[in-house]
Design a protein around this motif. Structure first.
Motif, PDB file in Angstrom:
ATOM      1  N   ALA A 123       0.830  -1.202   0.000  1.00 55.05           N
ATOM      2  CA  ALA A 123       0.000   0.000   0.000  1.00 55.05           C
ATOM      3  C   ALA A 123       0.864   1.251   0.000  1.00 55.05           C
ATOM      4  O   ALA A 123       0.510   2.257  -0.632  1.00 55.05           O
ATOM      5  N   TYR A 124       1.997   1.201   0.685  1.00 51.48           N
ATOM      6  CA  TYR A 124       2.872   2.367   0.734  1.00 51.48           C
ATOM      7  C   TYR A 124       3.443   2.674  -0.651  1.00 51.48           C
ATOM      8  O   TYR A 124       3.607   3.842  -1.012  1.00 51.48           O
ATOM      9  N   LEU A 125       3.731   1.663  -1.432  1.00 51.78           N
ATOM     10  CA  LEU A 125       4.220   1.876  -2.792  1.00 51.78           C
ATOM     11  C   LEU A 125       3.190   2.632  -3.627  1.00 51.78           C
ATOM     12  O   LEU A 125       3.529   3.546  -4.395  1.00 51.78           O
ATOM     13  N   ILE A 126       1.925   2.261  -3.476  1.00 50.57           N
ATOM     14  CA  ILE A 126       0.858   2.942  -4.216  1.00 50.57           C
ATOM     15  C   ILE A 126       0.757   4.394  -3.769  1.00 50.57           C
ATOM     16  O   ILE A 126       0.594   5.310  -4.587  1.00 50.57           O
ATOM     17  N   TYR A 127       0.850   4.605  -2.460  1.00 43.01           N
ATOM     18  CA  TYR A 127       0.809   5.972  -1.929  1.00 43.01           C
ATOM     19  C   TYR A 127       1.929   6.825  -2.526  1.00 43.01           C
ATOM     20  O   TYR A 127       1.694   7.977  -2.919  1.00 43.01           O
ATOM     21  N   VAL A 128       3.148   6.306  -2.593  1.00 47.10           N
ATOM     22  CA  VAL A 128       4.282   7.066  -3.129  1.00 47.10           C
ATOM     23  C   VAL A 128       4.016   7.489  -4.570  1.00 47.10           C
ATOM     24  O   VAL A 128       4.260   8.641  -4.956  1.00 47.10           O
ATOM     25  N   ILE A 395      -9.039  10.225  -0.501  1.00 43.16           N
ATOM     26  CA  ILE A 395      -9.129   9.396  -1.717  1.00 43.16           C
ATOM     27  C   ILE A 395      -8.047   8.330  -1.714  1.00 43.16           C
ATOM     28  O   ILE A 395      -8.313   7.145  -1.974  1.00 43.16           O
ATOM     29  N   ILE A 396      -6.808   8.709  -1.383  1.00 39.71           N
ATOM     30  CA  ILE A 396      -5.691   7.758  -1.430  1.00 39.71           C
ATOM     31  C   ILE A 396      -5.821   6.698  -0.352  1.00 39.71           C
ATOM     32  O   ILE A 396      -5.874   5.493  -0.639  1.00 39.71           O
ATOM     33  N   PHE A 397      -5.873   7.125   0.903  1.00 37.37           N
ATOM     34  CA  PHE A 397      -5.856   6.152   2.001  1.00 37.37           C
ATOM     35  C   PHE A 397      -7.217   5.494   2.212  1.00 37.37           C
ATOM     36  O   PHE A 397      -7.288   4.324   2.596  1.00 37.37           O
ATOM     37  N   GLY A 398      -8.308   6.235   1.938  1.00 37.93           N
ATOM     38  CA  GLY A 398      -9.624   5.615   1.992  1.00 37.93           C
ATOM     39  C   GLY A 398      -9.788   4.576   0.895  1.00 37.93           C
ATOM     40  O   GLY A 398     -10.374   3.505   1.122  1.00 37.93           O
ATOM     41  N   GLY A 399      -9.247   4.879  -0.286  1.00 36.74           N
ATOM     42  CA  GLY A 399      -9.306   3.900  -1.374  1.00 36.74           C
ATOM     43  C   GLY A 399      -8.504   2.654  -1.069  1.00 36.74           C
ATOM     44  O   GLY A 399      -8.955   1.521  -1.333  1.00 36.74           O
ATOM     45  N   LEU A 400      -7.312   2.829  -0.489  1.00 35.22           N
ATOM     46  CA  LEU A 400      -6.499   1.670  -0.109  1.00 35.22           C
ATOM     47  C   LEU A 400      -7.203   0.826   0.944  1.00 35.22           C
ATOM     48  O   LEU A 400      -7.158  -0.410   0.907  1.00 35.22           O
ATOM     49  N   LYS A 401      -7.856   1.497   1.886  1.00 34.99           N
ATOM     50  CA  LYS A 401      -8.580   0.768   2.927  1.00 34.99           C
ATOM     51  C   LYS A 401      -9.774   0.021   2.342  1.00 34.99           C
ATOM     52  O   LYS A 401     -10.070  -1.119   2.734  1.00 34.99           O
ATOM     53  N   ALA A 402     -10.456   0.638   1.396  1.00 33.54           N
ATOM     54  CA  ALA A 402     -11.647   0.026   0.803  1.00 33.54           C
ATOM     55  C   ALA A 402     -11.328  -1.265   0.062  1.00 33.54           C
ATOM     56  O   ALA A 402     -12.136  -2.201   0.051  1.00 33.54           O
ATOM     57  N   VAL A 403     -10.142  -1.320  -0.553  1.00 33.00           N
ATOM     58  CA  VAL A 403      -9.771  -2.525  -1.303  1.00 33.00           C
ATOM     59  C   VAL A 403      -8.927  -3.484  -0.460  1.00 33.00           C
ATOM     60  O   VAL A 403      -8.411  -4.474  -0.982  1.00 33.00           O
ATOM     61  N   GLY A 404      -8.775  -3.187   0.818  1.00 36.08           N
ATOM     62  CA  GLY A 404      -8.082  -4.103   1.718  1.00 36.08           C
ATOM     63  C   GLY A 404      -6.578  -4.095   1.615  1.00 36.08           C
ATOM     64  O   GLY A 404      -5.924  -5.081   1.992  1.00 36.08           O
ATOM     65  N   LEU A 405      -5.994  -2.982   1.136  1.00 34.14           N
ATOM     66  CA  LEU A 405      -4.548  -2.931   0.957  1.00 34.14           C
ATOM     67  C   LEU A 405      -3.836  -2.036   1.969  1.00 34.14           C
ATOM     68  O   LEU A 405      -2.627  -1.849   1.889  1.00 34.14           O
ATOM     69  N   GLY A 406      -4.585  -1.479   2.915  1.00 33.05           N
ATOM     70  CA  GLY A 406      -3.974  -0.529   3.831  1.00 33.05           C
ATOM     71  C   GLY A 406      -3.205  -1.169   4.965  1.00 33.05           C
ATOM     72  O   GLY A 406      -1.981  -1.237   4.955  1.00 33.05           O
ATOM     73  N   ARG A 407      -3.918  -1.670   5.921  1.00 29.92           N
ATOM     74  CA  ARG A 407      -3.304  -2.146   7.151  1.00 29.92           C
ATOM     75  C   ARG A 407      -2.948  -3.624   7.062  1.00 29.92           C
ATOM     76  O   ARG A 407      -3.637  -4.411   6.413  1.00 29.92           O
ATOM     77  N   VAL A 408      -1.845  -3.982   7.724  1.00 31.00           N
ATOM     78  CA  VAL A 408      -1.452  -5.395   7.780  1.00 31.00           C
ATOM     79  C   VAL A 408      -2.358  -6.125   8.757  1.00 31.00           C
ATOM     80  O   VAL A 408      -3.090  -5.518   9.542  1.00 31.00           O
ATOM     81  N   SER A 409      -2.297  -7.436   8.746  1.00 29.45           N
ATOM     82  CA  SER A 409      -3.111  -8.240   9.657  1.00 29.45           C
ATOM     83  C   SER A 409      -2.603  -8.094  11.091  1.00 29.45           C
ATOM     84  O   SER A 409      -1.456  -7.684  11.331  1.00 29.45           O
ATOM     85  N   GLU A 410      -3.445  -8.458  12.053  1.00 35.96           N
ATOM     86  CA  GLU A 410      -3.040  -8.399  13.460  1.00 35.96           C
ATOM     87  C   GLU A 410      -1.869  -9.329  13.730  1.00 35.96           C
ATOM     88  O   GLU A 410      -0.969  -8.998  14.512  1.00 35.96           O
ATOM     89  N   GLU A 411      -1.865 -10.464  13.084  1.00 38.68           N
ATOM     90  CA  GLU A 411      -0.758 -11.420  13.266  1.00 38.68           C
ATOM     91  C   GLU A 411       0.558 -10.827  12.785  1.00 38.68           C
ATOM     92  O   GLU A 411       1.587 -10.919  13.469  1.00 38.68           O
ATOM     93  N   ASP A 412       0.530 -10.197  11.608  1.00 38.10           N
ATOM     94  CA  ASP A 412       1.753  -9.603  11.064  1.00 38.10           C
ATOM     95  C   ASP A 412       2.204  -8.407  11.901  1.00 38.10           C
ATOM     96  O   ASP A 412       3.408  -8.211  12.110  1.00 38.10           O
TER      97      ASP A 412
END
Length: 439
Positions: A123-128, A395-412
């Motif tokens: 997700a950070y790559l997309i943000y950059v 738009i950027i971070f909300g879009g990443l969150k909407a498609v499930g690419l923002g935050r890592v899993s709790e395990e990770d």
């Protein structure tokens, strides 16, 4: 003949100065790397270094492909110099590209610290790509190149608002959308589908290396001289033509370089004092993290008026920007926003203080040191930046969150992003014997 020879010598100095100050601005990436990695836990340090590499690699590519073309308002600068290299003015265009490239990377790096330890690398790559390719260049065009704010007389000498406030506000919105770290609050509450806030008791999660963090502070302080002092020549002489005399260029150097250097130094000192004593009052103890951030906040806040502000005014601006850092940290913790390394206090509020202070300076003296500055235009530019940065960030971070690419899993997140995202811990001695096997 003498004037022509003197002008040629000054142009050589100008070219070398662009390179030197541009390299200093670029080296701020090292400062960000140490500053952020020192304030995160040891299990996430490698992830910080990889994000810095992403800033440099992807950020440079998109800036070259089309970012600089958007920034300059000239589509002929897409793939700079590839289609017709002979038509490019290498002294001005290449020099401008190089220095503004460093500014773009700095602004992009700011959001990294606010969402550290829980944001996925993909997700950070997309943000950059989106930030360096579109978001930053467009507002830079509006305020610095050929856009409406520049035509209306908006003043932001070295980027308090364009670079730092925009990046800091992006960091704040990103932290609200991504949500707090797992161990930061007793529980989390989703107010809307978009934002997540912490609730209950707030816990302190200390970083793993104060020395590393302070080294990052000192690197950034040194590099800020390139950031601010370099803007003198860039803003004044980036398009030297045959009509510019050597005397005119010498007058700019003699007038602005010493003023800028002193103002940066005074504001840095003010930021240190404001943060040190402000933190002392708020937290009952002076701490190095707040004080170090105060030094950076002081240098951020003076960027907008660094070329024409009085040194006494500069230290006041630094004291204010540093002094509010502990209050910002306390406020964000109370609201439930987890800003991992205190990015918002350093860049968002300090950048805002700088932009507003420039307008105040213009109110006191509408024309001072050769620069005209009006409070109305400054306020308008500030409001436009707020609206623009908030919209783009959502738009950027909300879009990443909407498609499930923002935050890592709790395990990770629990394991640490060094291993879960990169398979390379910074401190392998802390990993158990079978820690990496089969993951």
């Amino acid at each position: 003949m003498v004037d022509i020879l003197a002008r040629d010598i000054i142009l050589i100095v100008y070219m070398l100065w662009l390179i030197i100050t541009g390299v200093l601005v670029f080296f701020m990436q090292a400062g960000f790397a140490f500053l952020e990695s020192g304030q995160v836990r040891s299990k996430n340090a490698t992830h910080v270094y990889m994000k810095v590499c992403a800033n440099i690699g992807l950020g440079t590519l998109v800036w070259w492909l089309f970012g600089f073309a958007i920034f300059s308002g000239n589509w002929n600068y897409c793939l700079l110099g590839v289609t017709d290299p002979g038509s490019v003015d290498k002294l001005n265009v290449y020099g401008h590209w190089f220095t503004m490239w460093g500014f773009c990377l700095v602004s992009c790096s700011i959001a990294s610290g606010s969402i550290a330890e829980r944001f996925s690398f993909k997700a950070y790559l997309i943000y950059v790509v989106l930030y360096c390719g579109f978001m930053y260049p467009f507002f830079g065009w509006m305020a610095w190149s050929a856009g409406p704010l520049l035509r209306w007389g908006y003043v932001d000498y070295a980027g308090s608002v364009v670079v730092h406030f925009q990046g800091g506000l992006t960091a704040l919105i990103a932290a609200m959308i991504v949500g707090p770290r797992l161990e930061k609050y007793a529980r989390m509450s989703k107010k809307t589908w978009l934002f997540e806030f912490g609730r209950g008791e707030c816990y302190t999660i200390p970083g793993h290396n104060v020395s590393q963090m302070m080294l990052g502070v000192f690197i950034l302080c040194v590099c800020f001289y390139g950031f601010n002092v370099g803007s003198v020549l860039l803003g004044s002489l980036c398009e030297p033509t045959s009509t510019v005399t050597a005397r005119k260029m010498i007058d700019v150097l003699v007038s602005d370089l010493p003023t800028t250097t002193v103002n940066v130094t005074m504001s840095m000192a003010g930021g240190i004092l404001g943060a040190m004593f402000g933190g002392w009052l708020v937290n009952k103890k002076p701490d190095p993290l707040t004080t170090g951030n105060g030094a950076i906040a002081g240098m951020v806040s003076i960027c907008a008026g660094v070329g024409f502000t009085h040194p006494g005014f500069a230290i006041v601006v630094g004291v204010i920007s540093g002094g509010i850092i502990p209050l910002v940290v306390k406020s964000l913790d109370k609201i439930g926003i987890d800003d991992t390394v205190g990015t918002c206090g350093v860049h968002c509020t300090a950048g805002a203080v700088g932009g507003i202070a420039t307008g105040v300076m213009g109110l006191i003296r509408p024309t001072y040191h050769g620069v005209s500055c009006h409070i109305g235009i400054q306020a308008l530019g500030f409001v436009i930046c707020i609206v623009y940065a908030c919209l783009c960030s959502i738009i950027i971070f909300g879009g990443l969150k909407a498609v499930g690419l923002g935050r890592v899993s709790e395990e990770d997140e629990t394991m640490g992003l060094d291993i879960s995202e990169h398979m390379t811990p910074t401190y392998p001695e802390f990993v158990s014997a079978g820690g990496l096997k089969g993951y």
